[in-house]
Design a protein around this motif. Structure first.
Motif, PDB file in Angstrom:
ATOM      1  N   ALA A  18       0.835  -1.204   0.000  1.00  0.00           N
ATOM      2  CA  ALA A  18       0.000   0.000   0.000  1.00  0.00           C
ATOM      3  C   ALA A  18       0.869   1.254   0.000  1.00  0.00           C
ATOM      4  O   ALA A  18       0.593   2.217  -0.721  1.00  0.00           O
ATOM      5  N   ILE A  28      -5.495   4.098  -1.708  1.00  0.00           N
ATOM      6  CA  ILE A  28      -5.999   2.805  -1.252  1.00  0.00           C
ATOM      7  C   ILE A  28      -7.439   3.010  -0.778  1.00  0.00           C
ATOM      8  O   ILE A  28      -7.695   3.797   0.127  1.00  0.00           O
ATOM      9  N   LEU A  42      -5.784  -5.660  -1.611  1.00  0.00           N
ATOM     10  CA  LEU A  42      -5.894  -4.203  -1.686  1.00  0.00           C
ATOM     11  C   LEU A  42      -6.746  -3.812  -2.879  1.00  0.00           C
ATOM     12  O   LEU A  42      -6.704  -4.480  -3.921  1.00  0.00           O
ATOM     13  N   ALA A  44      -7.082  -0.299  -5.082  1.00  0.00           N
ATOM     14  CA  ALA A  44      -6.448   1.005  -5.244  1.00  0.00           C
ATOM     15  C   ALA A  44      -7.071   1.750  -6.415  1.00  0.00           C
ATOM     16  O   ALA A  44      -7.507   1.135  -7.389  1.00  0.00           O
TER      17      ALA A  44
END
Length: 116
Positions: A18, A28, A42, A44
């Motif tokens: 991140a 993020i 994650l 993004a």
């Protein structure tokens, strides 16, 4: 390595990934999202691009080449498909990325690794 130690190592790798993404202009918008078909480490956003990111950590850099396979990518893609309405707008492009991390190495960001 026991389950708790592996979990902690995974969380550290996700924080590093991140951090790397933010340094490269990404925001993020989601972390550790689980749905019945899989999970995404994650999510993004940069501009109109949404990346669902699988993060892999290996103790040895040479093991990174085998850290991700079609089975894992298929599960991430299935999860991304379920999660995309939550994060993407009509004009956004959506992709699956992978971040590979190992001690003493800069993260390796593999872009748009899965095409269903």
């Amino acid at each position: 390595m026991n389950r708790a130690a592996a979990e902690a190592r995974g969380r550290r790798a996700e924080r590093r990934a991140a951090w790397w993404l933010r340094l490269h202009g990404w925001r993020i918008v989601g972390r550790r999202l689980r749905v019945p078909v899989g999970e995404v480490d994650l999510v993004a956003r940069r501009g109109r691009t949404i990346a669902f990111v699988e993060v892999k950590w290996r103790d040895r850099a040479e093991d990174l080449d085998h850290a991700i396979d079609e089975y894992r990518l298929r599960r991430v893609a299935a999860a991304a498909e379920m999660l995309s309405p939550r994060f993407a707008r009509a004009a956004d492009s959506i992709r699956i990325d992978v971040m590979l991390l190992a001690p003493g190495r800069l993260p390796r960001h593999l872009v748009h690794v899965w095409q269903p």
